[in-house]
Design a protein around this motif. Structure first.
Motif, PDB file in Angstrom:
ATOM      1  N   ALA A   1      -4.906  -5.249  -3.936  1.00 33.63           N
ATOM      2  CA  ALA A   1      -4.791  -3.814  -4.123  1.00 33.63           C
ATOM      3  C   ALA A   1      -5.269  -3.432  -5.510  1.00 33.63           C
ATOM      4  O   ALA A   1      -5.071  -4.172  -6.476  1.00 33.63           O
ATOM      5  CB  ALA A   1      -3.346  -3.369  -3.919  1.00 33.63           C
TER       6      ALA A   1
ATOM      7  N   THR B   1      -8.779  -0.366 -13.528  1.00 28.91           N
ATOM      8  CA  THR B   1      -8.125  -0.521 -12.229  1.00 28.91           C
ATOM      9  C   THR B   1      -7.118  -1.657 -12.285  1.00 28.91           C
ATOM     10  O   THR B   1      -7.466  -2.785 -12.654  1.00 28.91           O
ATOM     11  CB  THR B   1      -9.181  -0.834 -11.137  1.00 28.91           C
TER      12      THR B   1
ATOM     13  N   LEU C   1       2.457   1.740  -3.337  1.00 29.80           N
ATOM     14  CA  LEU C   1       1.509   2.146  -4.387  1.00 29.80           C
ATOM     15  C   LEU C   1       1.106   3.607  -4.220  1.00 29.80           C
ATOM     16  O   LEU C   1       0.956   4.342  -5.197  1.00 29.80           O
ATOM     17  CB  LEU C   1       0.277   1.242  -4.368  1.00 29.80           C
ATOM     18  N   GLU C   2       0.953   4.010  -2.959  1.00 26.72           N
ATOM     19  CA  GLU C   2       0.535   5.399  -2.721  1.00 26.72           C
ATOM     20  C   GLU C   2       1.609   6.393  -3.145  1.00 26.72           C
ATOM     21  O   GLU C   2       1.314   7.548  -3.418  1.00 26.72           O
ATOM     22  CB  GLU C   2       0.161   5.589  -1.242  1.00 26.72           C
TER      23      GLU C   2
ATOM     24  N   ARG D   1       0.824  -1.202   0.000  1.00 27.24           N
ATOM     25  CA  ARG D   1       0.000   0.000   0.000  1.00 27.24           C
ATOM     26  C   ARG D   1       0.864   1.260   0.000  1.00 27.24           C
ATOM     27  O   ARG D   1       0.644   2.191  -0.787  1.00 27.24           O
ATOM     28  CB  ARG D   1      -0.904  -0.049   1.247  1.00 27.24           C
TER      29      ARG D   1
ATOM     30  N   ASP E   1      -6.817   6.850  -7.749  1.00 25.94           N
ATOM     31  CA  ASP E   1      -7.098   6.316  -6.424  1.00 25.94           C
ATOM     32  C   ASP E   1      -6.374   4.980  -6.200  1.00 25.94           C
ATOM     33  O   ASP E   1      -6.285   4.147  -7.103  1.00 25.94           O
ATOM     34  CB  ASP E   1      -8.624   6.115  -6.336  1.00 25.94           C
ATOM     35  N   VAL E   2      -5.839   4.795  -4.998  1.00 29.33           N
ATOM     36  CA  VAL E   2      -5.255   3.500  -4.610  1.00 29.33           C
ATOM     37  C   VAL E   2      -6.127   2.926  -3.503  1.00 29.33           C
ATOM     38  O   VAL E   2      -6.366   3.587  -2.493  1.00 29.33           O
ATOM     39  CB  VAL E   2      -3.807   3.680  -4.093  1.00 29.33           C
ATOM     40  N   ARG E   3      -6.633   1.710  -3.720  1.00 34.48           N
ATOM     41  CA  ARG E   3      -7.449   1.062  -2.689  1.00 34.48           C
ATOM     42  C   ARG E   3      -6.849  -0.301  -2.393  1.00 34.48           C
ATOM     43  O   ARG E   3      -6.438  -1.011  -3.315  1.00 34.48           O
ATOM     44  CB  ARG E   3      -8.895   0.882  -3.174  1.00 34.48           C
ATOM     45  N   SER E   4      -6.792  -0.682  -1.140  1.00 33.31           N
ATOM     46  CA  SER E   4      -6.262  -2.012  -0.856  1.00 33.31           C
ATOM     47  C   SER E   4      -6.816  -2.537   0.452  1.00 33.31           C
ATOM     48  O   SER E   4      -7.329  -1.779   1.286  1.00 33.31           O
ATOM     49  CB  SER E   4      -4.732  -1.994  -0.807  1.00 33.31           C
TER      50      SER E   4
ATOM     51  N   VAL F   1      -5.354  -0.068  -8.266  1.00 29.76           N
ATOM     52  CA  VAL F   1      -4.812   1.254  -8.583  1.00 29.76           C
ATOM     53  C   VAL F   1      -5.524   1.756  -9.831  1.00 29.76           C
ATOM     54  O   VAL F   1      -5.453   1.114 -10.883  1.00 29.76           O
ATOM     55  CB  VAL F   1      -3.288   1.184  -8.863  1.00 29.76           C
TER      56      VAL F   1
END
Ligand code: PMP
Length: 743
Positions: free
Chosen positions: A684, A716, A668-669, A665, A676-679, A686
């Protein structure tokens, strides 16, 4: 030490004329008959009138070695009377051997053997059944000698493959272009085989079941095993390697003929994984030993063994052409019972064949990846290249995890049958699953796939509620059956929902890039519909990897029940610890669903899936429908499922998913220029947009890293490495992703 070994090897054949031999036969063995010289590298051998073979052993063979082979032959006759082994004929005195001085005054020992019918086969004479028979015979001899021991088995024999490294210094005698491949074979032996050789199954073995020591009948079936002069105590698998190398030496199709011999051996004695792993390098080492020792013979005595050298070198070149790693890996797979293919069909040809048999089923990546093996976090391509697999959520504990492989293979070899019998496996797995699930869930029904689990969940819900309506999220995927396809808008190609199905807007406020957005909540979605169930993938993978949404899950579960439906948590994606919070994603949300469905990672690739639910829902359904699945939760599936849970436990993989997930995370951030990055744990997403996502996924594949893409617009990036992924591998994944995004 090495010197001693070679001296014994290079000692000249005993010299006795026919008169001396005739007298020996008559006086000592009480036998008469015409003598006919037979071949022998070290011993003086004669056929005696088609009934016996008189062997005058090399002067360097001590009495103990001769006693060993005599006793071994007798032991084999006792243990496997059907084996065609040439027997020792005692002298008149009852002795099994007799000392005799040869023309140079050296003391040698003479023995008489029964004559065996048959002939030594030519290199290309043996067809596939004959090679299979040969391999099986090698294994039978090994079995017959199991437990046999004699102090002379400790003697060092240069031909023992385990001693291959002794020949490294002599590689220079090999003519011309053979030198390099011989050196490679011996170097690989030192690097890959020698360190673990001492830990392999070992016993006294024949050690020389090549074409020179075995006779066959007119069909190529083994009819005589005639020389036990190279016996030694070594790894059992060496016996097979020796036979393969010596039998196939000289054939144009040598490599293609290897599997038949190995399959024959395996039909009698299955190979252990560690043995399978080194077989290819052992065969190569034996070929290298042959090349070095025989080349030295040529130099020293001018004898005509150049064919052996040439054959060994050609076979090593063939391995070199295939690729050493690919050959050994493929042979290991074959030795474990899988299909071996060291000359895989070229990708273009395979693509055509696939399309004409499997139809237009999608392959991942513009340049489809041809894989032959998996190992931990890696897939290995047909070209031998290793790919970090951060795509696949099935091998949750890593590809081919040894414990899962061991447990599953052992059960497959013991009992593979259905759940209509009493058996520990399915019950133990059910107990383990119930113990892991939220309190109140006390029933497990086993099936074979996530689709089946969801299909069954739907049947249970409809049976329990007497209603038909189902809610799923806007771009969900739940399976391929008629019923679960209806729950999978991702597969509808934007068609309208089928009857009894309504769409629910997933959590988050991402704009719906779809013709039909979902309803904002359960109440709105089930307007005009009698709700049986809401089915939710708690990680919202196909909706775009939306990450944890505990409040949404709680709200949706509560509202579902308020509308008379059951809440079905589809844990096919998020289950088995991937979230880094708990085994099941619903646990983190604090929700006790009515039904949990499991699949993909459950067997780490072995097909096993399940529904976990309550007895008040399951029992009436089971009674009313006589529920039973032939393969579901069978003994092998249960072994796989138990092994996966054991490994997750023992390797602390939920915690590792949390730590590696946090690392991923953070990396990736820090990526510049992405959305947006979600995990959640080791899943995960992106956002990079559909066109860029496609390019990134394909560019990463070129760099040896595998990821996927998801979401309603496919924009994504989807990253799901196995839970055993290391910190370095996360760095590799994120680093390559950064490189690709920068390019
Ligand atoms: N549910 C979810 C959430 C899935 O991701 C999948 C497979 N991608 C399934 C169900 C269906 O599982 P299977 O392919 O084993 O039938």
């Amino acid at each position: 030490m090495l010197r001693g070994v070679l001296e014994r090897l290079d000692a000249p054949v005993p010299r006795l004329d026919e008169d001396a031999l005739g007298a020996l036969l008559h006086d000592v063995f009480g036998v008469d008959g015409p003598l006919e010289r037979l071949a022998g590298e070290r011993d003086l051998n004669h056929a005696v009138g088609g009934r016996f073979v008189l062997k005058v052993q090399n002067a360097t063979d001590g009495e103990d070695v001769i006693e060993m082979s005599s006793l071994a032959i007798a032991e084999l006759a006792r243990r496997d009377p059907g084996l065609p082994v040439s027997q020792v004929v005692p002298a008149r005195s009852g002795a099994l051997w007799h000392p005799v001085a040869d023309a140079t005054g050296r003391t040698c020992f003479a023995r008489l053997f029964t004559f065996m019918d048959g002939h030594h086969p030519a290199a290309d004479e043996l067809d596939e059944p004959a090679l299979h028979d040969w391999g099986a015979t090698v294994a039978r001899v090994g079995r017959g000698l199991r437990g046999f021991f004699h102090p002379a088995a400790r003697y060092e024999i240069a031909w023992d493959v385990a001693r291959a490294s002794d020949q490294r210094a002599g590689v220079g005698v090999v003519p011309g272009s053979g030198r390099d491949v011989v050196a490679t074979a011996l170097d690989r032996f030192a690097a890959h085989v020698a360190p673990g050789l001492g830990g392999l199954r070992a016993q006294v073995v024949h050690n020389d079941m090549g074409r020179a020591n075995v006779l066959v009948d007119e069909h190529g079936a083994v009819s005589g095993i005639i020389d036990f002069g190279d016996m030694t105590h070594t790894a059992l698998v060496c016996d097979l390697a020796v036979a393969v190398a010596d039998v196939l030496n000289g054939r144009d199709d040598a490599l293609d003929a290897v599997p038949a011999m190995v399959a024959g051996f395996r039909s009698v004695t299955p190979l252990e994984p560690d043995e399978a792993a080194v077989l290819g390098d052992l065969i190569a080492a034996r070929l290298a030993i042959t090349a070095v020792i025989m080349s030295r013979h040529v130099r020293a005595d001018g004898v005509d063994v150049l064919d052996d050298v040439d054959g060994a070198v050609r076979m090593l070149h063939a391995i070199d052409a295939v690729g050493w790693d690919r050959f050994t890996a493929q042979l290991a797979a074959h030795a474990r019972g899988e299909t071996a293919q060291w000359a895989p069909r070229r990708d273009a040809e395979l693509l055509r064949a696939r399309a004409s048999t499997l139809g237009p089923q999608t392959l991942t990546y513009d340049e489809p990846l041809h894989v032959v093996r998996g190992e931990g976090a890696y897939l290995i391509g047909a070209d031998g290249r290793r790919y970090l697999d951060a795509y696949n959520n099935v091998p949750v504990v890593g590809h081919c995890h040894p414990e899962v492989v061991r447990a599953t293979a052992a059960q497959l070899a013991t009992l593979n049958t259905n759940t209509r019998y009493l058996h520990e496996g399915s019950v133990a797995l059910a107990e383990r699953l119930i113990a892991s699930a939220p309190a109140g869930l006390d029933r497990v029904l086993f099936v074979n796939s996530g689709s089946e689990a969801n299909d069954l969940a739907l049947r249970i819900a409809r049976h329990a509620t007497g209603r038909r309506g189902v809610l799923v999220t806007r771009f969900a995927y739940h399976g391929i059956t008629e019923a679960t396809f209806a729950l999978s808008p991702e597969s509808w190609q934007h068609a309208t929902p089928p009857p009894d199905v309504a769409l629910l807007e997933p959590p988050g406020d991402r704009p719906a890039a779809l013709p039909q957005p979902g309803h904002p909540d359960v109440a709105a979605a089930c307007r005009g519909m009698e709700l049986a169930a809401t089915v939710v993938d708690g990680s919202f993978i196909s909706d775009g990897m939306l990450g944890p949404a505990h409040a949404w899950v709680r709200r949706t579960a509560d509202a579902t029940r308020a509308h008379g439906g059951l809440y079905v948590a589809d844990e096919v994606q998020a289950g088995f610890g991937r979230t880094g919070d708990a085994l099941w994603s619903v646990a983190a949300a604090g929700v006790t669903p009515d039904v949990i469905t499991l699949g993909k990672p459950m067997g780490n690739g072995f097909p096993v899936a399940a529904v976990i639910t309550r007895s008040d829902l399951a029992d009436p359904f089971i009674a009313a429908t006589d529920y039973f699945s032939t393969f579901g939760g069978n003994t092998v599936a249960a072994a796989a499922g138990l092994a996966v849970l054991r490994v997750i436990d023992e390797e602390d993989l939920v915690e590792r998913a949390r730590q590696r997930g946090a690392q991923l995370r953070a990396r990736l951030e820090a990526l510049p220029g992405v959305g947006d990055v979600r995990s959640w744990g080791l899943m995960a997403g992106v956002d990079v947009g559909p066109e860029r996502a496609d390019a990134v996924v394909n560019a990463l594949r070129e760099r040896g890293v595998l990821i996927g893409r998801t979401g309603p617009d496919g924009g994504t990036l989807k990253l799901r490495p196995p839970l055993i992924v290391t910190a370095d591998e996360i760095d590799l994944l994120a680093g390559e992703l950064a490189n690709v995004l920068a390019a």
